[in-house]
Design a protein around this motif. Structure first.
Motif, PDB file in Angstrom:
ATOM      1  N   VAL A  30       0.988  -1.411  -0.263  1.00  0.00           N
ATOM      2  CA  VAL A  30       0.330   0.202   0.020  1.00  0.00           C
ATOM      3  C   VAL A  30       1.046   1.270   0.399  1.00  0.00           C
ATOM      4  N   GLU A  31       1.709   1.452   0.691  1.00  0.00           N
ATOM      5  CA  GLU A  31       3.121   2.749   0.794  1.00  0.00           C
ATOM      6  C   GLU A  31       3.425   2.403  -0.484  1.00  0.00           C
ATOM      7  N   ASP A  32       3.938   1.711  -1.352  1.00  0.00           N
ATOM      8  CA  ASP A  32       4.177   1.903  -2.171  1.00  0.00           C
ATOM      9  C   ASP A  32       4.010   2.561  -3.430  1.00  0.00           C
ATOM     10  N   GLU A  33       2.164   1.725  -3.163  1.00  0.00           N
ATOM     11  CA  GLU A  33       1.046   2.116  -4.794  1.00  0.00           C
ATOM     12  C   GLU A  33       1.207   3.736  -3.932  1.00  0.00           C
ATOM     13  N   LYS A  34       0.983   4.103  -3.413  1.00  0.00           N
ATOM     14  CA  LYS A  34       0.700   5.835  -2.596  1.00  0.00           C
ATOM     15  C   LYS A  34       1.721   6.222  -3.116  1.00  0.00           C
ATOM     16  N   LYS A  35       3.314   5.737  -3.106  1.00  0.00           N
ATOM     17  CA  LYS A  35       4.418   7.051  -3.854  1.00  0.00           C
ATOM     18  C   LYS A  35       4.005   6.957  -5.041  1.00  0.00           C
ATOM     19  N   ARG A  36       3.282   6.199  -6.091  1.00  0.00           N
ATOM     20  CA  ARG A  36       3.302   6.373  -6.787  1.00  0.00           C
ATOM     21  C   ARG A  36       2.229   7.423  -7.709  1.00  0.00           C
ATOM     22  N   TYR A  37       1.765   7.430  -6.346  1.00  0.00           N
ATOM     23  CA  TYR A  37      -0.022   8.289  -6.265  1.00  0.00           C
ATOM     24  C   TYR A  37      -0.175   9.939  -5.799  1.00  0.00           C
ATOM     25  N   ARG A  38       1.221  10.495  -5.762  1.00  0.00           N
ATOM     26  CA  ARG A  38       0.917  11.344  -4.693  1.00  0.00           C
ATOM     27  C   ARG A  38       0.095  12.601  -5.246  1.00  0.00           C
ATOM     28  N   PRO A  39      -0.736  13.323  -4.537  1.00  0.00           N
ATOM     29  CA  PRO A  39      -1.217  14.429  -4.502  1.00  0.00           C
ATOM     30  C   PRO A  39      -0.827  15.170  -5.009  1.00  0.00           C
ATOM     31  N   THR A  40      -0.959  16.068  -5.374  1.00  0.00           N
ATOM     32  CA  THR A  40      -0.883  17.860  -5.170  1.00  0.00           C
ATOM     33  C   THR A  40      -0.889  18.383  -4.452  1.00  0.00           C
ATOM     34  N   LYS A  41      -0.512  20.191  -4.213  1.00  0.00           N
ATOM     35  CA  LYS A  41      -0.658  20.837  -3.074  1.00  0.00           C
ATOM     36  C   LYS A  41      -1.957  20.711  -3.186  1.00  0.00           C
ATOM     37  N   ASN A  42      -2.347  21.216  -4.468  1.00  0.00           N
ATOM     38  CA  ASN A  42      -3.776  22.261  -4.221  1.00  0.00           C
ATOM     39  C   ASN A  42      -4.818  21.167  -4.895  1.00  0.00           C
ATOM     40  N   HIS A  46      -8.882  22.929  -9.260  1.00  0.00           N
ATOM     41  CA  HIS A  46      -9.722  23.105 -10.714  1.00  0.00           C
ATOM     42  C   HIS A  46     -11.676  23.269  -9.966  1.00  0.00           C
ATOM     43  N   LEU A  47     -12.033  23.923  -8.704  1.00  0.00           N
ATOM     44  CA  LEU A  47     -13.128  24.108  -8.015  1.00  0.00           C
ATOM     45  C   LEU A  47     -13.463  25.617  -8.265  1.00  0.00           C
ATOM     46  N   GLN A  48     -14.018  26.287  -8.042  1.00  0.00           N
ATOM     47  CA  GLN A  48     -14.482  27.990  -7.939  1.00  0.00           C
ATOM     48  C   GLN A  48     -14.142  28.085  -6.386  1.00  0.00           C
ATOM     49  N   PRO A  49     -13.944  29.683  -5.997  1.00  0.00           N
ATOM     50  CA  PRO A  49     -13.455  29.501  -4.634  1.00  0.00           C
ATOM     51  C   PRO A  49     -14.617  29.537  -3.971  1.00  0.00           C
ATOM     52  N   LEU A  50     -14.617  29.265  -2.257  1.00  0.00           N
ATOM     53  CA  LEU A  50     -15.705  28.764  -1.893  1.00  0.00           C
ATOM     54  C   LEU A  50     -16.146  30.104  -1.298  1.00  0.00           C
ATOM     55  N   ASN A  51     -17.731  30.207  -1.390  1.00  0.00           N
ATOM     56  CA  ASN A  51     -18.392  31.517  -1.320  1.00  0.00           C
ATOM     57  C   ASN A  51     -18.714  31.385   0.771  1.00  0.00           C
ATOM     58  N   LEU A  52     -18.206  31.476   1.325  1.00  0.00           N
ATOM     59  CA  LEU A  52     -18.644  31.419   3.066  1.00  0.00           C
ATOM     60  C   LEU A  52     -19.613  32.522   2.858  1.00  0.00           C
TER      61      LEU A  52
END
Length: 211
Positions: A30-42, A46-52
């Motif tokens: 599982v750890e080896d699989e996670k290293k291959r698909y690291r998420p981006t910083k954000n 691609h979503l619009q900013p949240l209007n609070l």
């Protein structure tokens, strides 16, 4: 290209999961699989900013500002319930007294409306509350029924999987037993062939010696 994944695990009949090193090996995979698909910083870029403040009213905005500034909450104003007389300089002014009388009439009407609302609440409030509770109870009963149906479907699905895997396990054990039997027979046949070849070689050697 097909993206179907064939899962060949049979958890209801497979064994060996508790053996030493199996859990560690699974975690390492599982750890080896996670290293291959690291998420981006954000990964939400691609979503619009949240209007609070989309549902923020003016009253809410003012209250949020007060809380952020750590200011005390305003005390309940009783001014609307006061019946002040005219100011000292207008004690003989008829218009000032008329305004005071109008204010007192408005206050009396307001109190009469409150009394009417209390009487209506006393007469019909309990029934309205019972009706609301009945509605909540019906909603609860419906959701509990849906939950039971879902649990039943899950139980039936698990039972079906267990039944299928149990039958598959019996067939696999039968095939394995047959395979072991065939391999054993093949080994016995090979041994017999080796012995026959040895005997034939011995006979041929004896025959050549006689000649």
């Amino acid at each position: 290209m097909s993206h179907d994944v064939i899962v060949d695990a049979l958890p209801y009949i497979d064994t060996g999961y508790d053996e030493p090193g199996v859990r560690e090996a699974a975690i390492a995979m599982v750890e080896d699989e996670k290293k291959r698909y690291r998420p981006t910083k954000n990964y939400l870029e691609h979503l619009q900013p949240l209007n609070l403040s989309a549902f923020e009213t003016e009253v809410m905005r003012v209250e949020f500002e007060r809380v952020s500034a750590r200011q005390p909450m305003d005390t309940l104003s009783m001014k609307r319930y006061e019946l002040p007389p005219p100011p000292p300089g207008k004690m003989t002014d008829v218009a000032a007294w008329s305004e005071c009388v109008d204010n007192s009439m408005a206050q009396l009407e307001h109190q009469a409306t409150r009394i009417t609302n209390l009487q209506l609440m006393e007469e019909y409030g309990s029934e309205a509350w019972k009706s609301h509770n009945n509605m909540l109870q019906n909603m609860l009963t419906k959701q509990q029924a849906l939950l039971q149906d879902l649990k039943k479907e899950i139980q039936e699905l698990n039972w079906s999987r267990k039944n299928m895997q149990t039958k598959a396990g019996e067939e696999l054990r039968h095939l394995e037993s047959s395979w072991v039997s065939l391999v054993s027979r093949n080994y016995e046949i090979e041994q017999a062939c080796v012995m026959l070849e040895a005997q034939i070689a011995k006979l041929e050697m004896e025959k050549s010696n006689q000649d």
